[in-house]
Scaffold this active site. Structure first.
Site, mmCIF file in Angstrom:
data_model
loop_
_atom_site.group_PDB
_atom_site.id
_atom_site.type_symbol
_atom_site.label_atom_id
_atom_site.label_comp_id
_atom_site.label_asym_id
_atom_site.label_seq_id
_atom_site.Cartn_x
_atom_site.Cartn_y
_atom_site.Cartn_z
ATOM 1 N N GLU A 74 0.897 -1.166 0.000
ATOM 2 C CA GLU A 74 0.000 0.000 0.000
ATOM 3 C C GLU A 74 0.924 1.203 0.000
ATOM 4 O OE1 GLU A 74 -3.392 -0.217 0.536
ATOM 5 O OE2 GLU A 74 -3.486 -2.325 1.079
ATOM 6 N N CYS A 130 -3.688 7.909 3.994
ATOM 7 C CA CYS A 130 -3.362 7.378 2.667
ATOM 8 C C CYS A 130 -4.547 7.522 1.717
ATOM 9 C CB CYS A 130 -2.943 5.928 2.775
ATOM 10 S SG CYS A 130 -4.003 4.948 3.825
HETATM 11 P P1 NAP Z 1 8.534 4.642 4.645
HETATM 12 O O1 NAP Z 1 9.728 5.473 4.870
HETATM 13 O O2 NAP Z 1 8.407 3.903 3.376
HETATM 14 O O3 NAP Z 1 8.439 3.645 5.896
HETATM 15 C C1 NAP Z 1 7.396 2.714 6.032
HETATM 16 C C2 NAP Z 1 7.858 1.552 6.873
HETATM 17 O O4 NAP Z 1 8.899 0.851 6.182
HETATM 18 C C3 NAP Z 1 8.446 1.958 8.206
HETATM 19 O O5 NAP Z 1 8.081 1.023 9.183
HETATM 20 C C4 NAP Z 1 9.948 1.911 7.949
HETATM 21 O O6 NAP Z 1 10.705 1.719 9.111
HETATM 22 C C5 NAP Z 1 10.008 0.700 7.059
HETATM 23 N N1 NAP Z 1 11.215 0.605 6.248
HETATM 24 C C6 NAP Z 1 11.964 1.610 5.733
HETATM 25 N N2 NAP Z 1 12.972 1.094 4.997
HETATM 26 C C7 NAP Z 1 12.853 -0.265 5.041
HETATM 27 C C8 NAP Z 1 13.581 -1.344 4.483
HETATM 28 N N3 NAP Z 1 14.657 -1.134 3.708
HETATM 29 N N4 NAP Z 1 13.195 -2.597 4.744
HETATM 30 C C9 NAP Z 1 12.100 -2.834 5.495
HETATM 31 N N5 NAP Z 1 11.368 -1.848 6.061
HETATM 32 C C10 NAP Z 1 11.726 -0.577 5.821
HETATM 33 O O7 NAP Z 1 7.206 5.451 4.784
HETATM 34 P P2 NAP Z 1 6.725 6.494 5.897
HETATM 35 O O8 NAP Z 1 7.833 7.346 6.397
HETATM 36 O O9 NAP Z 1 5.933 5.770 6.914
HETATM 37 O O10 NAP Z 1 5.828 7.374 4.978
HETATM 38 C C11 NAP Z 1 6.441 8.057 3.923
HETATM 39 C C12 NAP Z 1 5.501 8.266 2.788
HETATM 40 O O11 NAP Z 1 4.742 7.066 2.495
HETATM 41 C C13 NAP Z 1 4.446 9.288 3.071
HETATM 42 O O12 NAP Z 1 4.933 10.562 2.900
HETATM 43 C C14 NAP Z 1 3.382 8.905 2.072
HETATM 44 O O13 NAP Z 1 3.653 9.471 0.828
HETATM 45 C C15 NAP Z 1 3.486 7.416 1.973
HETATM 46 N N6 NAP Z 1 2.444 6.729 2.733
HETATM 47 C C16 NAP Z 1 1.520 6.036 2.055
HETATM 48 C C17 NAP Z 1 0.536 5.376 2.737
HETATM 49 C C18 NAP Z 1 -0.484 4.552 1.994
HETATM 50 O O14 NAP Z 1 -1.105 3.657 2.538
HETATM 51 N N7 NAP Z 1 -0.738 4.816 0.758
HETATM 52 C C19 NAP Z 1 0.466 5.435 4.118
HETATM 53 C C20 NAP Z 1 1.439 6.151 4.785
HETATM 54 C C21 NAP Z 1 2.450 6.764 4.083
HETATM 55 P P3 NAP Z 1 11.417 2.944 9.874
HETATM 56 O O15 NAP Z 1 10.349 3.877 10.293
HETATM 57 O O16 NAP Z 1 12.097 2.287 11.018
HETATM 58 O O17 NAP Z 1 12.354 3.549 8.874
#
Ligand code: NAP
Length: 514
Positions: free
Chosen positions: A256, A295
Site C-alpha cells: 500500500e 493514505c
Molecule cells: P517509509 O519510509 O516507506 O516507511 C514505512 C515503513 O517501512 C516503516 O516502518 C519503515 O521503518 C520501514 N522501512 C523503511 N525502509 C525499510 C527497508 N529497507 N526494509 C524494510 N522496512 C523498511 O514510509 P513512511 O515514512 O511511513 O511514509 C512516507 C511516505 O509514504 C508518506 O509521505 C506517504 O507518501 C506514503 N504513505 C503512504 C501510505 C499509503 O497507505 N498509501 C500510508 C502512509 C504513508 P522505519 O520507520 O524504522 O524507517
C-alpha cells in the site's frame, strides 16, 4: 523518557545503542527511543513460525475470532491512555487520536464477527466441488489453508494503532502469526498496545511479535511460507520487493503506497444541494483530519469550470472554522504533521505546487513556531491532464489541488487515470448516466469508488474512512495491494489449493458441504 523494547520470542528485549529518538510533533522534543541493533531477528522469526503458527492454526475460526474480540476490548478499555500517548508522540488532536484507536478496535471487532460466522472450521472451501472424471465421484475442490510462515507487517507512521490492527485482524483470523514493525518515528502507541495485550495475557506465545526500531536484516531471514504486508512510500515498497530473498523465495508482498486520490464533482450538482455539501465537507475533512496524513485523503479535486466559484465560496466558509495549532486546545482542528521529515517533504511539495499553480484558498492565522505545523491549502489549475507535478507526486499533508474542466465524463476518467492508480476515488453526482460512466470508468484504476449522491448524503463516512468489509488497496501507483475486504481479505495469508479426489473421501476430511 520511554524506552521502546521489542517483543520477540515471547520476551521484551532492548536493542543496543545508539537508539533512535521519537519526538513530540508539537514541541520537537524527544519523548521515547528505540533500537533494534543486535537483535536476533532470525531467531525471532523462527519462533513465530514454529511456536506462534501451530498454536494459531490449532484454533478454529470462532476461537481466533474470540481472540480478536478480546484484543479489540483491550483497545477500547484503554482508549484514553492511548489517545494521550498519540498526543505525546504524534501530536494528534483528540479527534484524530480517537479516529486511529477506534478504527483499530472496530476493525478487530469486525474480523471477530467474521470468525464467529465461520464457526468451528479450520479450513475454508473456495467454491463448489466440480466433477473432473467420467463419473460424479471424482471431483476437484479448491481449499484455502493458512500459510505456515510468519507475516511481516511493515507499517507506515500515520496510523500507529489502526495500521497495525488492520493487518493483524486478517492475519490472525487466517491463522498466521505476525511480526509487526511499526514506523519508528510514531511507534509509541503501537508499542503500548502490544504491551497491553501482553499484560492481559491474551496472545498465544509467538502469535504477535513486535520489532521497535529499524528493520535491520529482517528480510534476510525470510523463509518460503512467509509473506510481507507493507504500507509506506513507493520507494521502500520497491526496495522490499526487489530484496534478493524476496525474489529468490517468491515471497508474496502486499504493498500500500502513495496514492493520488481523486474527487470528481458532477456538472449536474447545484451549489447548496446535499450532494454539493457532501462533496465540500468530504474534501475539507480529508484536508484537515490527521493534518491530511491519511493514505486515502483526497489530493486531486476535479471541478467543472462553472462550479469553481461556488466551490471556492463554500471552502472559504469551512476554512473560517479551520484552526491550526496546539492539539490540546479545544478550538484546534488541525494538529501538526508527525515528523520533521514529513514537514520538510510537505513543504517541498507545497513549494512545487505553488510554483505551478495559483492558490485557491488557505487557512488563516499564525502557525506555532515550534513543532511540525502546516497551513491547509488548496491550489487551482485549468491545465487538467497536462497539469505538471500534481498527477505524479503525493503531498502527504493538508494540501489538495483543484483541477477545473468542462464536465465531460470521459475526460474526467482520463484525468483521474493520470494518477496511475489509487486507493479510492469519489464521484459526486445525482445524474445516473453521467456518474455511472465515471464510476465504472474509474473502477479499473482504484480499489474503492465512493459515489456520493443525495440518497446517501446523510449517512456517508466519506471516502477517507477505510472500512474492514471493503477492499483497502489499489492498482498501479497505489502499490497493487489489497487488504481487508471481509473474508476474502484473508486470501493473502492463505494458500489456495485444488484437491483432486474421490468425493466421499474428501468429504470425510473437509466436512460434508461439498
Ligand atoms: P517509509 O519510509 O516507506 O516507511 C514505512 C515503513 O517501512 C516503516 O516502518 C519503515 O521503518 C520501514 N522501512 C523503511 N525502509 C525499510 C527497508 N529497507 N526494509 C524494510 N522496512 C523498511 O514510509 P513512511 O515514512 O511511513 O511514509 C512516507 C511516505 O509514504 C508518506 O509521505 C506517504 O507518501 C506514503 N504513505 C503512504 C501510505 C499509503 O497507505 N498509501 C500510508 C502512509 C504513508 P522505519 O520507520 O524504522 O524507517
Amino acid at each position: 523518557m520511554e524506552r521502546l523494547t521489542s517483543r520477540l520470542q515471547d520476551a521484551w528485549i532492548d536493542g543496543a545503542a545508539p537508539h533512535a529518538s521519537l519526538v513530540d510533533a508539537v514541541s520537537g522534543q524527544a519523548v521515547a527511543e528505540a533500537s533494534s541493533n543486535g537483535l536476533d531477528l532470525g531467531a525471532a522469526l523462527a519462533f513465530a513460525r514454529t511456536v506462534g503458527g501451530p498454536s494459531l492454526r490449532a484454533l478454529t475460526f470462532a476461537q481466533r475470532g474470540a481472540l480478536l474480540k478480546s484484543l479489540s476490548g483491550v483497545l477500547h478499555a484503554r482508549r484514553d491512555e492511548l489517545v494521550d500517548l498519540s498526543r505525546a508522540n504524534y501530536g494528534s488532536t483528540r479527534g484524530d487520536a480517537k479516529f486511529d484507536v477506534d478504527g483499530a478496535s472496530a476493525t478487530l471487532a469486525y474480523y471477530a464477527s467474521v470468525g464467529a460466522k465461520l464457526g468451528d472450521r479450520t479450513v475454508l472451501l473456495d467454491g463448489d466441488a466440480e466433477a473432473i472424471g467420467r463419473s460424479a465421484r471424482f471431483v476437484g475442490q479448491h481449499v484455502l489453508v493458512p500459510r505456515q510462515g510468519v507475516a511481516l507487517h511493515i507499517n507506515a507512521f500515520n496510523f500507529p494503532a489502526w495500521g497495525m490492527a488492520e493487518k493483524l485482524a486478517v492475519s490472525l483470523l487466517a491463522g498466521v502469526p505476525a511480526l509487526v514493525k511499526p514506523a519508528t518515528a510514531t511507534a509509541l502507541v503501537t508499542w503500548r498496545v502490544v504491551q497491553l495485550w501482553d499484560e492481559a495475557a491474551l496472545l498465544p506465545p509467538g502469535a504477535v511479535s513486535l520489532l521497535c526500531g529499524s528493520a535491520g536484516d529482517l528480510l534476510d531471514h525470510l523463509a518460503p511460507q512467509d509473506v510481507i504486508a507493507f504500507t509506506g512510500s513507493s520507494d521502500t515498497g520497491r526496495t522490499i520487493r526487489s530484496h534478493a530473498k524476496v525474489i529468490a523465495l517468491g515471497i508474496p508482498v502486499n504493498v500500500e503506497a502513495d496514492s493520488l486520490n481523486a474527487s470528481v464533482l458532477g456538472p449536474d450538482v447545484e451549489p447548496g444541494e446535499p450532494t454539493f455539501e457532501m462533496f465540500v465537507s468530504d474534501m475539507v475533512r480529508d484536508l484537515t483530519q490527521k493534518a491530511g496524513q491519511k493514505c486515502t485523503a483526497i489530493r486531486r479535486v476535479f471541478v467543472p469550470t462553472d462550479l469553481l466559484e461556488p466551490v471556492r465560496e463554500a471552502l472559504a466558509d469551512h476554512f473560517e472554522r479551520v484552526v491550526v495549532g496546539d492539539p490540546d486546545a479545544r478550538e484546534t482542528s488541525v494538529g501538526p504533521v508527525s515528523t520533521a521529515v514529513q514537514l520538510r517533504d510537505v513543504n517541498r511539495g507545497v513549494d512545487a505546487l505553488a510554483s505551478h499553480f495559483d492558490e485557491l484558498i488557505a487557512a488563516k492565522g499564525d502557525l506555532p513556531e515550534a513543532g511540525f505545523f502546516v497551513r491547509p491549502r488548496v491550489f487551482v489549475t485549468d491545465l487538467g491532464a497536462d497539469a505538471p507535478y500534481v498527477h505524479e507526486h503525493e503531498v502527504f499533508g493538508p494540501v489538495a489541488t483543484v483541477l477545473t474542466w468542462d464536465g465531460d465524463a470521459d475526460a474526467a476518467v482520463a484525468m483521474v487515470a493520470k494518477g496511475g492508480g489509487g486507493l479510492v476515488a469519489s464521484v459526486y453526482s445525482d445524474d445516473e448516466s453521467w456518474a455511472g460512466r465515471v464510476v465504472l470508468g474509474l473502477a479499473p484504476w482504484h480499489g474503492r469508488i465512493h459515489w456520493g449522491s443525495k440518497k446517501v448524503a446523510d449517512q456517508s463516512p466519506g471516502p477517507g474512512t477505510v472500512l474492514p468489509n471493503l477492499v483497502h488497496g489499489g492498482p498501479g501507483k497505489a502499490g497493487g495491494g489489497e487488504e481487508l475486504g471481509g473474508v476474502r481479505g484473508m486470501r493473502f495469508y492463505q494458500q489456495r489449493t485444488a484437491i483432486q479426489a474421490d468425493r466421499t473421501l474428501l468429504e470425510r476430511v473437509l466436512g460434508p458441504s461439498l
